[in-house]
Motif scaffolding. Structure first.
Motif, short mmCIF file in Angstrom:
data_model
loop_
_atom_site.label_atom_id
_atom_site.label_comp_id
_atom_site.label_asym_id
_atom_site.label_seq_id
_atom_site.Cartn_x
_atom_site.Cartn_y
_atom_site.Cartn_z
N TYR A 101 1.02 -0.95 0.01
CA TYR A 101 -0.36 -0.01 -0.14
C TYR A 101 1.13 0.86 0.13
CZ TYR A 101 1.25 0.37 5.10
OH TYR A 101 2.08 1.00 5.85
N VAL A 161 -9.41 7.96 0.27
CA VAL A 161 -9.49 6.74 1.26
C VAL A 161 -9.29 5.02 0.41
CG1 VAL A 161 -11.95 5.43 1.87
CG2 VAL A 161 -11.96 7.84 2.60
N ASN A 162 -8.91 4.02 0.94
CA ASN A 162 -8.45 2.68 0.43
C ASN A 162 -9.42 1.85 1.35
OD1 ASN A 162 -6.06 3.26 -1.58
ND2 ASN A 162 -5.87 4.38 -0.28
N VAL A 163 -10.00 1.10 0.29
CA VAL A 163 -10.66 0.43 1.08
C VAL A 163 -9.88 -0.86 0.63
CG1 VAL A 163 -12.89 -0.65 1.51
CG2 VAL A 163 -12.93 1.35 0.82
N LYS A 195 -9.82 -5.03 0.06
CA LYS A 195 -11.24 -5.66 -0.11
C LYS A 195 -11.02 -7.15 -0.80
CE LYS A 195 -14.29 -2.12 -1.88
NZ LYS A 195 -15.02 -1.52 -3.25
N LEU A 225 -6.85 -2.98 -3.35
CA LEU A 225 -7.11 -1.74 -2.45
C LEU A 225 -8.28 -0.95 -3.22
CD1 LEU A 225 -3.58 -0.93 -0.90
CD2 LEU A 225 -5.71 -1.32 0.23
N GLU A 248 -10.98 3.23 -3.77
CA GLU A 248 -11.20 3.50 -3.59
C GLU A 248 -13.01 3.86 -3.26
OE1 GLU A 248 -9.47 7.36 -5.50
OE2 GLU A 248 -7.63 6.45 -5.08
N THR A 302 -16.46 3.26 -1.50
CA THR A 302 -16.46 2.77 -0.57
C THR A 302 -17.20 1.23 0.14
OG1 THR A 302 -17.98 4.10 0.78
CG2 THR A 302 -15.44 4.88 0.86
N CYS A 357 -19.11 -2.02 -1.50
CA CYS A 357 -18.81 -3.24 -2.22
C CYS A 357 -19.89 -3.94 -2.39
CB CYS A 357 -18.32 -4.51 -0.93
SG CYS A 357 -17.00 -3.98 0.30
N GLU A 393 -15.45 -5.88 2.47
CA GLU A 393 -13.99 -5.44 2.87
C GLU A 393 -13.37 -6.30 3.82
OE1 GLU A 393 -13.82 -1.20 5.57
OE2 GLU A 393 -15.65 -1.70 3.87
N ARG A 416 -10.20 -0.57 6.23
CA ARG A 416 -10.43 0.97 5.25
C ARG A 416 -9.52 2.11 5.83
NH1 ARG A 416 -16.06 3.36 4.21
NH2 ARG A 416 -17.03 1.21 4.87
N LYS A 446 -7.73 6.27 5.24
CA LYS A 446 -7.23 7.62 4.55
C LYS A 446 -5.59 7.49 5.10
CE LYS A 446 -10.12 10.38 3.91
NZ LYS A 446 -11.50 11.12 3.68
#
Length: 257
Positions: free
Chosen positions: A79, A85-87, A89, A110, A112, A114, A116, A122, A125, A127
């Motif tokens: 990362y 924001v990075n989720v 998943k 990853l 952005e 939010t 699913c 998920e 997450r 930032k």
């Protein structure tokens, strides 16, 4: 009818297809029956560990569309700090037949976005600002929702009967802090012990606790709203107030007409 069957692999007996099918089908049937009615989410493990340049997902089990997916070795994903924001998943692939096996697997990504899709789940997450360090040590209960540089697990769905629920990390943190306030409210004590002992707590139980403790009407909230209400309960307990903010214990005044 209810049945019980057990194949016998004895010397001199013919190995039949039905005997092998019994071994194949029993674990699958058991899982499907045991978790019948459960919503999708994490069943065990699959916790996210934070390192300076990568995220590592520990071995675990997740339930997705009634299928049990198992991870036996850690998975990792690099990362970077983006300030957005990075989720993290899990993205599930479609089933495919390979030789004599039907296979469906999942990959980490990853994103952005939010929300699913029906084929995603998920795991966390965050930032992260450039030059900052991503952390998952929380100083207060409210700190679980700190916007920047903090790994969020509030939105992670955990498999439970009827509806997915909040992460045991969130509920255990809440329970420990609630007990440390010194609250004497019986409901607080029972609920906190349940969170610490059972791990995954049904969503309806959490919602009933919020409604009763804050004097609200029982209704559905999203995970972020649930976290805010639990934080409010902690604040009330720390001030020695009970349901709807009324003091716990101490003298009471009765007016007689």
């Amino acid at each position: 009818m209810f049945t019980y069957s057990y194949p016998h692999f004895n010397k001199g007996r013919i190995l039949k297809t039905s005997m092998l099918e019994g071994l194949r089908d029993f674990p699958r049937d058991y899982i499907e029956l045991y978790y019948r009615g459960y919503a999708d989410g994490i069943l065990a493990g699959a916790e996210v560990e934070v390192f300076p340049d990568k995220l590592v997902v520990s071995p675990g089990m997740v339930l997705h569309k009634g299928r049990l997916y198992m991870l036996t070795e850690p998975m990792e994903l690099a990362y970077q700090a983006t300030g957005r924001v990075n989720v993290l998943k899990l993205q599930f692939t479609a089933e495919e037949t390979v030789s004599d096996m039907t296979i469906s697997h999942s990959e980490l990504l990853l994103d952005e976005e939010t929300t699913c899709t029906s084929g995603e789940l998920e795991l966390a997450r965050f930032k992260l600002k450039e030059g900052a360090r991503l952390r998952r040590d929380y100083q207060t209960f409210a700190d679980l929702a700190t916007e920047f540089n903090t790994l969020h697990v509030i939105h992670v769905p955990y498999a439970a009967d009827g509806a997915s629920t909040l992460s045991p990390v969130v509920m255990k943190d809440y329970a420990e802090r609630l007990l440390r306030t010194g609250t004497s409210d019986p409901q607080d004590l029972v609920f906190a012990m349940m969170c610490l002992n059972e791990g995954t707590v049904a969503r309806s139980v959490i919602l009933h606790h919020i409604a009763s403790r804050l004097g609200l009407e029982y209704r559905e909230y999203d995970n972020a709203q649930i976290h805010r209400y639990l934080d409010r309960i902690l604040a009330n307990a720390g001030r020695g107030t009970g349901r709807s903010g009324h003091p716990i214990g101490g003298p009471h005044r009765m007016i007689v007409d």
